[in-house]
Design a protein around this motif. Structure first.
Motif, PDB file in Angstrom:
ATOM      1  N   SER A  49       1.124  -1.359  -0.107  1.00 16.11           N
ATOM      2  CA  SER A  49      -0.100  -0.183  -0.233  1.00 16.11           C
ATOM      3  C   SER A  49       0.898   1.367  -0.238  1.00 16.11           C
ATOM      4  O   SER A  49       1.969   1.398   0.595  1.00 16.11           O
ATOM      5  CB  SER A  49      -0.817   0.236   1.397  1.00 16.11           C
ATOM      6  OG  SER A  49      -1.838  -1.041   1.171  1.00 16.11           O
ATOM      7  N   SER A  51      -0.774   4.757  -0.785  1.00 14.75           N
ATOM      8  CA  SER A  51      -1.968   5.491  -0.503  1.00 14.75           C
ATOM      9  C   SER A  51      -2.790   5.118   0.998  1.00 14.75           C
ATOM     10  O   SER A  51      -2.940   3.925   1.055  1.00 14.75           O
ATOM     11  CB  SER A  51      -2.761   5.717  -1.578  1.00 14.75           C
ATOM     12  OG  SER A  51      -3.763   5.122  -1.568  1.00 14.75           O
ATOM     13  N   ASP A  53      -6.845   4.879   0.402  1.00 14.57           N
ATOM     14  CA  ASP A  53      -7.296   5.062  -0.546  1.00 14.57           C
ATOM     15  C   ASP A  53      -6.835   2.971  -0.607  1.00 14.57           C
ATOM     16  O   ASP A  53      -7.687   2.525  -0.741  1.00 14.57           O
ATOM     17  CB  ASP A  53      -7.963   5.495  -1.685  1.00 14.57           C
ATOM     18  CG  ASP A  53      -8.095   7.042  -1.573  1.00 14.57           C
ATOM     19  OD1 ASP A  53      -9.172   6.217  -0.641  1.00 14.57           O
ATOM     20  OD2 ASP A  53      -8.463   6.756  -2.206  1.00 14.57           O
ATOM     21  N   ASP A  54      -5.703   2.734  -1.008  1.00  9.58           N
ATOM     22  CA  ASP A  54      -5.570   1.106  -0.215  1.00  9.58           C
ATOM     23  C   ASP A  54      -5.599   0.388   0.342  1.00  9.58           C
ATOM     24  O   ASP A  54      -6.053  -1.088   0.334  1.00  9.58           O
ATOM     25  CB  ASP A  54      -4.046   0.740  -0.462  1.00  9.58           C
ATOM     26  CG  ASP A  54      -3.331   1.008  -2.120  1.00  9.58           C
ATOM     27  OD1 ASP A  54      -4.489   1.210  -3.043  1.00  9.58           O
ATOM     28  OD2 ASP A  54      -2.265   2.266  -1.671  1.00  9.58           O
ATOM     29  N   ASP A  56      -8.014  -1.592   3.535  1.00 13.52           N
ATOM     30  CA  ASP A  56      -9.313  -1.883   3.312  1.00 13.52           C
ATOM     31  C   ASP A  56      -9.049  -3.104   4.581  1.00 13.52           C
ATOM     32  O   ASP A  56      -8.427  -3.162   5.228  1.00 13.52           O
ATOM     33  CB  ASP A  56      -9.218  -3.055   2.311  1.00 13.52           C
ATOM     34  CG  ASP A  56      -8.585  -3.994   2.343  1.00 13.52           C
ATOM     35  OD1 ASP A  56      -7.602  -4.614   2.912  1.00 13.52           O
ATOM     36  OD2 ASP A  56      -7.912  -4.377   0.494  1.00 13.52           O
ATOM     37  N   THR A  59      -6.152  -5.711   4.724  1.00 13.19           N
ATOM     38  CA  THR A  59      -5.173  -5.282   5.478  1.00 13.19           C
ATOM     39  C   THR A  59      -5.087  -5.052   6.509  1.00 13.19           C
ATOM     40  O   THR A  59      -4.329  -5.331   7.666  1.00 13.19           O
ATOM     41  CB  THR A  59      -4.409  -3.833   4.739  1.00 13.19           C
ATOM     42  OG1 THR A  59      -4.527  -4.115   3.627  1.00 13.19           O
ATOM     43  CG2 THR A  59      -3.437  -3.570   5.215  1.00 13.19           C
TER      44      THR A  59
END
Length: 306
Positions: A49, A51, A53-54, A56, A59
């Motif tokens: 990742s 950013s 936005d990566d 989730d 993770t």
């Protein structure tokens, strides 16, 4: 705090400013939040990742599972999960992320032990012994009595006690203005014994300890500066060592004791929550377990068919 990629480092710097200036958290709490979040971001970066936005839920769960394999306690994992949920909610709210990845992240249930507390006879013995020792009129002795009486009467935190100024005490109404976590203000009443101890301290002892740098501090150390939390903790442990059969408690133990005795005396949970300054009623509910356990012990000792 773990090393994170530059893109995450900039976000962490913004988050630190938010925690300090907007939420007004203590330096210790800020360090804890940043340490937990940076650990999660370092784990996310290791998984590819770069950013927010990566991020989730997979993770985040992977990061928590990694904590478990490293032997972290359930209480530690629960705290870290909470820190990450607060961070991801802030990231979405401020437009730094397009989704709140932490909204679905659960916390491991911590096993909460019953907090130790004095029984009423032990609390009385503690305060009476301190008062007898202060009969010589020593300023520090009179201060200690006032501190013990106020801690037991109000259930305030040691940091709240040490932060009190003289003007925070309304002796006419017998209430004290307290600034708790997040600088939230509340007013807590105290009883006649605490008022008498405060009167002796303020009128007789404090003037003898006060120096140019004392300022408005309610309680002073031996050198005249605002009393330190460590000094109060040490004093409480020392005083309790003289009470036969009493558990070794610090100031937080007196907070537990005050809450327990209030509930045993008939106070409702909402009232105790307000007095202690708990943000959530769930935090206060631990004391119902304390009083239930004491009831069970008394039943087993007293009932012929227990």
């Amino acid at each position: 705090m773990e090393q994170v990629p530059e893109t995450f480092a900039a976000v962490l710097a913004d988050y630190e400013r938010h925690l300090v200036s907007e939420r007004d958290l203590t330096p210790h709490t800020v360090r804890a939040y940043l340490g937990d979040v940076s650990g999660m971001l370092a784990h996310a970066a290791a998984l590819g990742s770069d950013s927010l936005d990566d991020l989730d839920i997979r993770t985040l769960r992977s990061w928590l599972a990694n904590q478990q394999t490293r032997g972290k306690a359930r209480t530690t994992m629960a705290r870290r999960a909470t820190a990450v949920r607060v961070f991801t909610a802030w990231a979405l709210r401020t437009g730094r992320a397009s989704a709140d990845a932490g909204a679905q992240l659960g916390s491991p249930k911590a096993h909460k032990p019953l907090p130790p507390a004095l029984d009423q006879a032990q609390a009385r013995a503690l305060l009476e012994a301190a008062a007898v020792q202060a009969d010589d009129g020593s300023p520090v002795g009179l201060r200690d009595v006032a501190i013990l009486e106020l801690l037991y009467a109000t259930g305030i935190r040691v940091g709240e006690l040490c932060g009190l100024d003289v003007d925070d005490v309304d002796r006419g109404r017998r209430v004290v203005r307290v600034f708790g976590k997040g600088r939230k203000e509340r007013t807590v009443p105290y009883g006649l014994p605490a008022e008498q101890a405060l009167a002796r301290w303020l009128e007789t002892a404090r003037p003898t300890l006060a120096v140019a740098g004392s300022g408005a501090a309610l309680f002073l150390g031996a050198r005249g500066k605002r009393v330190d939390q460590r000094a109060v903790r040490s004093m409480v442990h020392r005083r309790l060592a003289d009470v036969p059969g009493a558990p070794d408690l610090g100031p937080h133990g007196l907070r537990h004791t005050a809450a327990t005795h209030l509930l045993e005396g008939g106070a409702d949970l909402r009232t105790v929550q307000e007095l202690l300054g708990h943000a959530s009623l769930a935090t206060t509910q631990i004391y119902t377990h304390v009083t239930t356990e004491r009831l069970r012990q008394a039943y087993q000792l007293a009932h012929p068919r227990a």
